[in-house]
Write a protein that holds these residues in place. Structure first.
Motif, mmCIF file in Angstrom:
data_model
loop_
_atom_site.group_PDB
_atom_site.id
_atom_site.type_symbol
_atom_site.label_atom_id
_atom_site.label_comp_id
_atom_site.label_asym_id
_atom_site.label_seq_id
_atom_site.Cartn_x
_atom_site.Cartn_y
_atom_site.Cartn_z
ATOM 1 N N VAL A 7 0.854 -1.186 0.000
ATOM 2 C CA VAL A 7 0.000 0.000 0.000
ATOM 3 C C VAL A 7 0.891 1.236 0.000
ATOM 4 N N HIS A 8 0.556 2.208 -0.818
ATOM 5 C CA HIS A 8 1.402 3.379 -0.979
ATOM 6 C C HIS A 8 0.597 4.675 -0.895
ATOM 7 N N THR A 9 1.332 5.792 -0.840
ATOM 8 C CA THR A 9 0.724 7.106 -1.035
ATOM 9 C C THR A 9 1.563 7.875 -2.053
ATOM 10 N N VAL A 10 0.941 8.879 -2.639
ATOM 11 C CA VAL A 10 1.660 9.888 -3.414
ATOM 12 C C VAL A 10 1.428 11.188 -2.653
ATOM 13 N N THR A 11 2.486 11.714 -2.047
ATOM 14 C CA THR A 11 2.355 12.852 -1.151
ATOM 15 C C THR A 11 3.415 13.891 -1.479
ATOM 16 N N ALA A 12 2.988 15.044 -1.974
ATOM 17 C CA ALA A 12 3.945 16.093 -2.321
ATOM 18 C C ALA A 12 4.606 16.645 -1.059
ATOM 19 N N LEU A 13 5.842 17.084 -1.224
ATOM 20 C CA LEU A 13 6.554 17.769 -0.149
ATOM 21 C C LEU A 13 6.365 19.270 -0.350
ATOM 22 N N GLU A 14 5.815 19.930 0.647
ATOM 23 C CA GLU A 14 5.551 21.369 0.487
ATOM 24 C C GLU A 14 6.823 22.139 0.191
ATOM 25 N N SER A 15 7.931 21.669 0.740
ATOM 26 C CA SER A 15 9.207 22.355 0.510
ATOM 27 C C SER A 15 9.796 22.020 -0.851
ATOM 28 N N GLY A 16 9.144 21.092 -1.576
ATOM 29 C CA GLY A 16 9.733 20.620 -2.827
ATOM 30 C C GLY A 16 8.895 20.893 -4.052
#
Ligand SMILES: [Cu+2]
Length: 146
Positions: free
Chosen positions: A70-79
């Motif tokens: 099981v995975h997520t796709v989660t952006a990094l706010e700093s990136g």
């Protein structure tokens, strides 16, 4: 989906993924990597494939969980670019909310064979992670060109 860019990206990712091939592959991993027909970026047990992907403004990128994990796709706010909207599977509006939701109830999870898609409207570089596997270096970068 931009097939030409996808194929180019795959070309560069093959050697990288082979180099990292010491991990134990799940049942789906080897046979069902994203082939570009219904997705752009596949997810093995602990990697985004390709790890680096290029697209252009207005294109929709589709991730597909091609593994048994099981995975997520989660952006990094700093990136991500300053002007860009935040994105994460589960639709969370910021990184902390996404992280809290994952730790609370696996919010934002992408189950086996499920997809997540996002349309990029702002050019730039976007770093994102899979929350449960970031310690295994399950990270990726999307480069969006004009
Ligand atoms: Cu993961």
């Amino acid at each position: 989906m931009n097939r030409r860019v996808y194929l180019a990206a795959v070309g560069t990712s093959v050697s990288a993924s082979l180099a990292g091939c010491s991990s134990v592959l799940g049942v789906f991993d080897d046979a069902d990597l994203c082939a570009g027909d219904d997705c752009d970026i596949g997810m093995t047990r602990n990697e985004f494939v390709p790890r680096e992907y290029e697209t252009s403004v207005g294109e929709t990128v589709v991730w597909k969980n091609t593994s048994g994990a099981v995975h997520t796709v989660t952006a990094l706010e700093s990136g991500i670019p300053d002007e860009a909207d935040y994105f994460a599977s589960g639709g969370y509006e910021d990184e902390q909310t996404a992280r809290d939701a994952w730790h609370d109830h696996q919010g934002g999870r992408i189950n086996t064979r499920e997809t997540y898609e996002y349309t990029f409207d702002v050019p730039g570089t976007y770093d994102y992670i899979c929350i449960p596997h970031v310690r295994s270096d399950m990270v990726g970068t999307i480069t969006v060109t004009e």
